[in-house]
Design an enzyme around this catalytic site. Structure first.
Site, PDB file in Angstrom:
ATOM      1  N   LYS A   1       0.842  -1.194   0.000  1.00 60.04           N
ATOM      2  CA  LYS A   1       0.000   0.000   0.000  1.00 60.04           C
ATOM      3  C   LYS A   1       0.871   1.235   0.000  1.00 60.04           C
ATOM      4  CE  LYS A   1      -3.913   2.154   0.378  1.00 60.04           C
ATOM      5  NZ  LYS A   1      -3.480   2.835  -0.880  1.00 60.04           N
TER       6      LYS A   1
ATOM      7  N   GLN B   1       7.417   3.907   3.844  1.00 62.12           N
ATOM      8  CA  GLN B   1       6.012   3.485   3.919  1.00 62.12           C
ATOM      9  C   GLN B   1       5.846   2.242   4.806  1.00 62.12           C
ATOM     10  OE1 GLN B   1       4.157   5.449   1.376  1.00 62.12           O
ATOM     11  NE2 GLN B   1       2.343   5.000   2.573  1.00 62.12           N
TER      12      GLN B   1
ATOM     13  N   LYS C   1       5.635   3.604   8.335  1.00 59.32           N
ATOM     14  CA  LYS C   1       4.449   4.459   8.437  1.00 59.32           C
ATOM     15  C   LYS C   1       3.171   3.619   8.489  1.00 59.32           C
ATOM     16  CE  LYS C   1       4.131   7.421   5.093  1.00 59.32           C
ATOM     17  NZ  LYS C   1       3.785   8.388   4.034  1.00 59.32           N
TER      18      LYS C   1
ATOM     19  N   LYS D   1       5.342   1.714  -3.175  1.00 63.03           N
ATOM     20  CA  LYS D   1       5.302   3.062  -3.746  1.00 63.03           C
ATOM     21  C   LYS D   1       5.589   2.924  -5.231  1.00 63.03           C
ATOM     22  CE  LYS D   1       4.872   7.310  -2.134  1.00 63.03           C
ATOM     23  NZ  LYS D   1       4.303   7.770  -0.868  1.00 63.03           N
TER      24      LYS D   1
ATOM     25  N   GLY E   1      -2.686   8.102  -4.345  1.00 61.43           N
ATOM     26  CA  GLY E   1      -2.052   9.310  -4.857  1.00 61.43           C
ATOM     27  C   GLY E   1      -0.799   9.684  -4.090  1.00 61.43           C
ATOM     28  N   ASP E   2      -0.062  10.589  -4.668  1.00 60.30           N
ATOM     29  CA  ASP E   2       1.090  11.228  -4.034  1.00 60.30           C
ATOM     30  C   ASP E   2       1.312  12.495  -4.870  1.00 60.30           C
ATOM     31  OD1 ASP E   2       3.237  10.412  -1.832  1.00 60.30           O
ATOM     32  OD2 ASP E   2       4.345  11.399  -3.418  1.00 60.30           O
TER      33      ASP E   2
ATOM     34  N   THR F   1      -4.488  13.687   5.147  1.00 64.15           N
ATOM     35  CA  THR F   1      -3.078  13.835   5.535  1.00 64.15           C
ATOM     36  C   THR F   1      -2.899  15.124   6.327  1.00 64.15           C
ATOM     37  OG1 THR F   1      -2.522  12.707   3.487  1.00 64.15           O
ATOM     38  CG2 THR F   1      -0.709  13.755   4.670  1.00 64.15           C
TER      39      THR F   1
ATOM     40  N   ASN G   1      -2.363  19.153  -1.868  1.00 65.48           N
ATOM     41  CA  ASN G   1      -3.417  18.513  -1.069  1.00 65.48           C
ATOM     42  C   ASN G   1      -3.138  18.541   0.417  1.00 65.48           C
ATOM     43  OD1 ASN G   1      -5.000  17.757  -3.178  1.00 65.48           O
ATOM     44  ND2 ASN G   1      -3.968  15.795  -3.483  1.00 65.48           N
TER      45      ASN G   1
ATOM     46  N   SER H   1      -6.834   5.872   3.715  1.00 64.50           N
ATOM     47  CA  SER H   1      -6.903   4.979   2.560  1.00 64.50           C
ATOM     48  C   SER H   1      -7.292   3.571   3.003  1.00 64.50           C
ATOM     49  CB  SER H   1      -5.545   4.909   1.856  1.00 64.50           C
ATOM     50  OG  SER H   1      -5.378   5.999   0.980  1.00 64.50           O
TER      51      SER H   1
END
Ligand code: GLU
Length: 449
Positions: free
Chosen positions: A90, A111, A114, A126, A165-166, A210, A241, A381
């Site tokens: 993810k 990630q 996290k 990622k 997204g990123d 976020t 964002n 998410s």
């Protein structure tokens, strides 16, 4: 340093010499795991750290697409499926011209910790592309997304890998990607991507998550110091964002964001990005594809500092929320000199390792790490995945309540993990240790492979 740990770091440095960002994050995370590794000699025998720094699978693919003038272009796409021990891979997709494998791997490695910190069943991954979305038309973005997904679709799925997204990838891109996935799979598997538009199964609050999450985390830090968020001034970087969500929540709680930045420089708005009009304009600037923060200064008549970064502006809280390595040692010194007490990382690895070390050594500065602070995005998410698999839609209140609870939990877990190993109030080491422990336990339980 612990000999096993030192050896693993040295091996990564030698093997990945051309990947500076990846080396940087491995060094930062592994160094803070020393007390844990000392306490668990069984990790060495199980090759645990060697396995943790090796992605389970990395895919690189060609993405060819046609621009509106009929010309063909070729970009590279990547997906790094780093660690699947605690759940499907993810993590986001980043479309940005400077993206390369080192950047994708550093993001995927971060990630891992996290996602583990969220307490939810999500592994790490990622991906992205060196495609530059700046100035592209909507039709060009759609064709690029369709081509990208045509290459990627066979490697992902709701139980396999769930991209999101990123930078450069928002709701519009995710929904185009989902449309193409659906066309190719011939099935309604909307749990394959998160950050979708609401009608396609996106979660309420995901766009703000976020930013909201990082403010909830900040509130915990302030509470620890006996302070309140009301009246605080915040320096942010970026205007995408994440910064938008910070502005919204900070305003709601009586604080104000006074700086924004872009590749062209930064703006200083002493009244704060607090009115609905200003906050909405951030979305407009992002959607314009111009990638320029000067527009804000022109529209609202505030000062613009071309080519500069907002570090050193006198504020209570710094929240670097743009991109990696945005804060170097000289900026860190300016931040400390200007009397900032709270350095709350939001973007992934926004601080170089020497700058981070410097700030952590300043007695008057409290540092919080991005992998904890920005985890509310990926956590929401995971809530979107839960809604998709339940075939249900949760209310805004329900999602926000869960997000808030998750952020409080991340903060508390980090504090406790650092205390357990005698490191005191160390949010950086605490986040690394708490995230690591969860993944390590699963990897040890699952056997060596
Ligand atoms: N790109 C965001 C992150 O780094 C979101 C990932 C997601 O929602 O899966 O956490």
């Amino acid at each position: 340093m612990n000999a096993y740990l030192a050896r693993v770091i040295e091996n990564v440095k030698a093997k990945h010499a051309g990947e500076p960002e990846f080396i940087q994050t491995v060094e930062e995370v592994l160094t803070s795991l020393e007390p844990v590794v000392e306490k668990h000699p069984e990790y060495e025998k199980a090759c645990l750290l060697e396995r943790m720094v090796e992605p389970e699978r990395t895919i690189s693919f060609r993405v060819a697409w046609m621009s509106d003038d009929g010309a063909w272009h070729t970009n590279t796409g990547w997906r790094c499926q780093f660690n699947g021990a605690i759940g499907p891979y993810k993590g986001g997709l980043r479309f940005q011209k400077d993206v390369n494998l080192s950047i994708i791997k550093f993001l995927a490695f971060e990630q891992t910790f996290k996602n583990a910190l969220t307490g939810l069943p999500i592994g790490s991954g990622k991906g992205g592309s060196d495609f530059d979305p700046t100035g592209k038309s909507d039709a060009e973005i759609m064709r690029f997304c369709q081509s990208f997904m045509t290459a990627l679709h066979r490697f992902i799925g709701p139980d396999v890998d769930v991209p999101a997204g990123d930078m450069g990838v928002g709701t519009r891109e995710i929904s185009y990607l989902f449309g193409q996935y659906r066309r190719l799979r011939g099935a309604w598997e909307n749990g394959v991507l998160t950050g979708k538009d609401f009608a396609s199964g996106g979660s309420l609050v995901r766009p703000e998550a976020t930013g909201f999450g990082s403010v909830y985390y900040l509130e915990n830090v302030l509470k620890h110091e006996g302070e309140d968020i009301r009246g605080k001034t915040i320096a942010c970087a970026g205007f995408g964002n994440v910064t938008w969500g910070i502005c919204k929540k900070a305003t709601e709680l009586g604080a104000k964001v006074v700086t924004l930045s872009g590749p062209d420089g930064y703006v200083y708005d002493p009244d704060g990005v607090t009115t609905p009009e200003k906050i909405a304009y951030l979305v407009e600037m992002r959607n314009s594809g111009r990638n320029r923060v000067q527009d804000y200064a022109e529209k609202f008549g505030v000062e613009f500092f071309p080519g500069q970064k907002p570090w050193g502006v006198k504020v209570d809280v710094c929240m670097p929320s743009a991109m990696q390595n945005d804060v170097h040692l000289e900026h860190a010194k300016q931040i400390a000199e200007s009397g900032v007490k709270y350095y709350i990382e939001v973007a992934n690895m926004p601080t170089t390792n020497d700058a981070l070390k410097f700030l952590m050594e300043q007695p008057g500065v409290i540092v919080a790490p991005s992998k904890a602070v920005n985890a509310g995005g990926v956590a929401t998410s995971a809530l979107e995945m839960a809604q998709n698999s339940e075939r249900l839609i949760w209310t805004e209140e329900e999602v926000d309540k869960q997000l808030h609870r998750i952020m409080d939990n991340i903060y508390n877990m980090s504090v406790e993990a650092a205390e357990k190993y005698g490191l005191g109030y160390n949010l950086v080491a605490g986040a690394n240790i708490a995230g690591f422990q969860r993944v390590a336990d699963a990897m040890m339980a699952q056997g060596v492979f």
